[in-house]
Design an enzyme around this catalytic site. Structure first.
Site, short mmCIF file in Angstrom:
data_model
loop_
_atom_site.label_atom_id
_atom_site.label_comp_id
_atom_site.label_asym_id
_atom_site.label_seq_id
_atom_site.Cartn_x
_atom_site.Cartn_y
_atom_site.Cartn_z
N PHE A 78 119.62 -0.32 117.21
CA PHE A 78 119.53 -1.68 116.65
C PHE A 78 118.10 -1.90 116.18
O PHE A 78 117.16 -1.30 116.72
CB PHE A 78 119.88 -2.71 117.73
N GLN B 219 115.76 -17.77 113.47
CA GLN B 219 116.02 -16.42 113.00
C GLN B 219 117.06 -16.42 111.88
O GLN B 219 118.13 -17.01 112.02
CB GLN B 219 116.53 -15.55 114.14
N HIS C 264 119.48 -13.97 109.98
CA HIS C 264 120.08 -12.63 110.07
C HIS C 264 120.25 -12.12 108.65
O HIS C 264 120.74 -12.84 107.78
CB HIS C 264 121.44 -12.72 110.77
N LEU D 292 128.96 -13.45 110.25
CA LEU D 292 128.06 -12.36 110.62
C LEU D 292 128.67 -10.99 110.37
O LEU D 292 129.82 -10.72 110.71
CB LEU D 292 127.74 -12.49 112.12
N GLU E 22 124.42 -6.19 112.82
CA GLU E 22 123.39 -5.19 112.60
C GLU E 22 123.87 -3.82 113.09
O GLU E 22 123.38 -2.78 112.65
CB GLU E 22 122.18 -5.64 113.42
N ARG F 204 114.74 -8.13 112.09
CA ARG F 204 115.52 -8.99 111.19
C ARG F 204 114.70 -9.82 110.23
O ARG F 204 115.11 -10.05 109.09
CB ARG F 204 116.35 -9.95 112.04
N HIS G 169 120.79 -17.65 111.94
CA HIS G 169 121.55 -16.96 112.99
C HIS G 169 121.20 -17.40 114.40
O HIS G 169 122.07 -17.44 115.28
CB HIS G 169 121.30 -15.46 112.85
N ARG H 28 113.56 -12.87 117.55
CA ARG H 28 114.32 -12.15 118.58
C ARG H 28 114.80 -10.81 118.06
O ARG H 28 115.26 -10.70 116.92
CB ARG H 28 115.53 -12.99 119.00
O1 FUM Z 1 123.99 -8.16 114.47
C1 FUM Z 1 124.49 -8.43 115.56
O2 FUM Z 1 125.40 -7.79 116.08
C2 FUM Z 1 123.95 -9.56 116.30
C3 FUM Z 1 123.46 -9.38 117.50
C4 FUM Z 1 122.49 -10.32 118.01
O3 FUM Z 1 122.18 -11.31 117.35
O4 FUM Z 1 121.96 -10.09 119.10
#
Ligand code: FUM
Length: 593
Positions: A124, A244, A246, A256, A259, A290, A357, A399
């Site tokens: 991630f 944040q 996304h 969404l 990620e 992000r 997000h 975050r």
């Molecule tokens: O992109 C995502 O799966 C989000 C995860 C998160 O915001 O922690």
């Protein structure tokens, strides 16, 4: 007041408002400790927004044998936070992550599995091995429905530990007396009755306030009700300028796309077919954090290289991946893309845009979940806050993905441990004077019979468009000042709101109007906080102040709101010292990707 409201009174040791991951983790721990615990929730627990978390929960359990260590997780989280995160709280979260995930597994969370039968982990953004040397596989995943799996398990565990649920009860306000929280006043949506919950501890686990913006990944329930209650109680919110964005919300719908899609090998292109992230983050590329990816997409679109007929989005490619992998690891987003973008991810790219997000800011707390005001030692008696509603602060200015599910369970557990230490089960309650909630009932009644000529939905859209246009990916003083003028107009229209339904039973007209009032309060502190912070840090990118300025701005913002919507500011220091000597402080440095 037009009408009197009979009051139903309840007595609990603890009342938790909200039944998402943090509320439920606290609920089961507090119930297990013998505290009589109620959970008051405006939606059925498994409909809470945690259900929408997709890609994973971070923990350096090293199942993928990449040499992961919680100290690398600690380093990445501080770097991701752009040094606004408190290093003591971050140490607490990252070192407790491993145990938290093992505990979830033992409770029954159906994580995806490796060939060896251990919990599957994926990469991630911003999560690395050895201080950025290579990408870490740290996100423990249940396909791309990790939040769903965790939420259901925590709900079952709370029931097993005898938490008492008040489902579809909407908390209106805190009941405060001489600076002490004594309970909450709530409206039962199902039968219209009004309830007072007396409690020695109220835990606000009410989630974020994404719905202040027009395009957001948050559910319609994300109206930051606890934050607004705190502001009305005269208490401050912290770091509200840090929102944040996304990078991959579906163009037009906002849903969404995890990620995790890029973690499994997905990548972004512009209208020229260029993999543009190579230019903005040569090392981390599509898995940069992000804020970096969101700004990169925004720049591509602003400079005319957006995709589609109007050049408004980027393309997210998954069609090169094995369909069996898509089916096994990304079934949720494949379905979302089909429904909301009409895209078959095995054949064509998904159109994506940066979308609001997550709220890094919220109700200031210490690592035990106790609400604080300024120094960290000045706990507000009887009040805790958790999850996205809170600001502990482990996310600082930005975050890292998968750290939010972790925040929920680590600090939900910490709050339960604290409550068990400081509370005595069954301690008697003092009476609560009706004067303590008279103002709330009065405002409720006034709103219920409001007979202006503008519907809630119209005002809400104006508010959301104002925030979207004036406080999004790139911010600038003149634009935000215009935003404040627009917000004042929206506020004025609130005095002319029209409620058609005057009943009390399942009156969604009235419910949405109260939620709008809550959202408006948060718009004021967000926009004013963003205007006063004259630097760029994490998710707060100022065109007119492009650099981070640690000399002037290395502190948390505290914002209070008065009854005339005037915002006043104070600050709190950022903790740059870890909790123990097991880990070195991460010194200030420039972020390089
Ligand atoms: O992109 C995502 O799966 C989000 C995860 C998160 O915001 O922690």
């Amino acid at each position: 007041m037009t009408q009197s409201y009979p009051i139903h009174t309840h007595e609990y040791d603890v009342v938790i408002v909200g039944a998402g991951g943090s509320g439920l983790r606290a609920a089961l721990g507090m119930s297990a400790a013998g505290l009589k615990t109620a959970c008051v929730t405006k939606v059925f627990p498994t409909r809470s927004h945690t259900v929408a978390a997709q890609g994973g929960i971070s923990a350096a359990i090293n199942n993928m044998k990449d040499g992961d260590d919680w100290r690398y997780h600690f380093y990445d989280t501080i770097k991701g936070s752009d040094w606004l995160g408190d290093q003591d709280a971050i140490e607490y979260m990252c070192r407790n992550a491993i145990q938290a995930v093992v505990e979830l597994e033992h409770m029954g969370v159906p994580f995806s599995r490796t060939e060896d039968g251990t919990i599957y982990q994926r990469p991630f953004g911003g999560h690395t091995i050895n201080h950025g040397e290579s990408m870490a596989k740290r996100a423990c995943a249940a396909a791309d429905r990790t939040g769903h799996a965790i939420l259901h398990t925590l709900y079952q565990q709370s029931l097993a530990h005898h938490t008492q649920f008040f489902v579809e009860y909407f908390a209106l306000d805190l009941i405060m007396e001489d600076g002490v929280c004594r309970g909450v006043i709530a409206w039962c949506l199902d039968d219209g009755s009004i309830h007072i919950f007396r409690a020695h501890m109220v835990v606000l686990a009410t989630g974020g306030y994404g719905r202040t913006f027009f395009s957001c990944t948050g559910a319609h329930i994300c109206t930051g009700d606890g934050n607004a209650m705190v502001l009305r109680a005269g208490l401050p919110l912290q770091d509200m300028e840090f929102i944040q964005i996304h990078p991959t919300g579906i163009y037009g719908a906002g849903c969404l796309i995890s990620e995790g899609a890029r973690g499994e090998g997905g990548y972004l292109t512009n209208s020229l077919g260029e993999r543009f992230m190579e230019k903005y983050a040569p090392k981390a590329k599509d898995l940069a954090s992000r804020d970096v990816v969101s700004r990169a997409i925004a720049v591509e679109v602003l400079e005319g290289r957006g995709c589609g007929p109007n050049k408004e989005y980027a393309d997210l490619h998954l069609e090169h991946l094995d369909p069996a992998i898509l089916h096994e690891r990304l079934p949720g987003i494949s379905e979302t893309a089909r429904i909301f973008a009409g895209v078959d991810v095995t054949k064509e790219p998904i159109p994506v845009v940066p979308t609001v997000h997550y709220n890094m800011g919220g109700i200031p707390t210490n690592i035990h979940g106790e609400v604080v005001t300024k120094t960290g030692a000045d706990v507000v008696p009887g009040l805790m806050a958790l999850g996205e509603a809170a600001c502990v602060s482990v996310h600082g200015a930005n975050r890292l993905g998968t750290n939010s599910l972790l925040d929920l369970v680590v600090f939900g557990r910490a709050a339960a441990i604290r409550a068990a230490e400081i509370m005595t089960p069954g301690k008697p309650h003092k009476d609560i004077s009706p004067d303590l909630y008279a103002r709330t009932l009065n405002e409720f009644d006034q709103l219920r019979y409001a007979h202006g000529d503008i519907f809630t939905g119209e005002i809400r859209t104006s508010m959301q468009k104002t925030m979207q246009a004036h406080c999004m990916v790139f911010r600038r003083e003149d634009i935000m000042k215009k935003g404040l003028v627009e917000l004042a107009k929206v506020q004025k229209s609130m005095a002319n709101i029209r409620i058609n339904d005057h009943s009390l039973v399942w009156n969604t007209d009235l419910l949405e109007a109260w939620e709008l009032k809550n959202l408006m309060a948060q718009c004021w502190v967000t926009l004013e906080s963003a205007l006063q912070r004259q630097e760029s840090r994490g998710g707060h990118a100022r065109d007119d102040f492009p650099d981070r300025d640690d000399k002037k701005w290395l502190h948390h913002t505290l914002a209070r709101l008065d009854t005339k919507n005037k915002v006043t500011f104070d600050t709190r220091p950022v903790s740059l010292t870890p909790m123990t000597k097991d880990v070195e402080p991460v010194p200030l440095m420039k972020r390089v990707y």
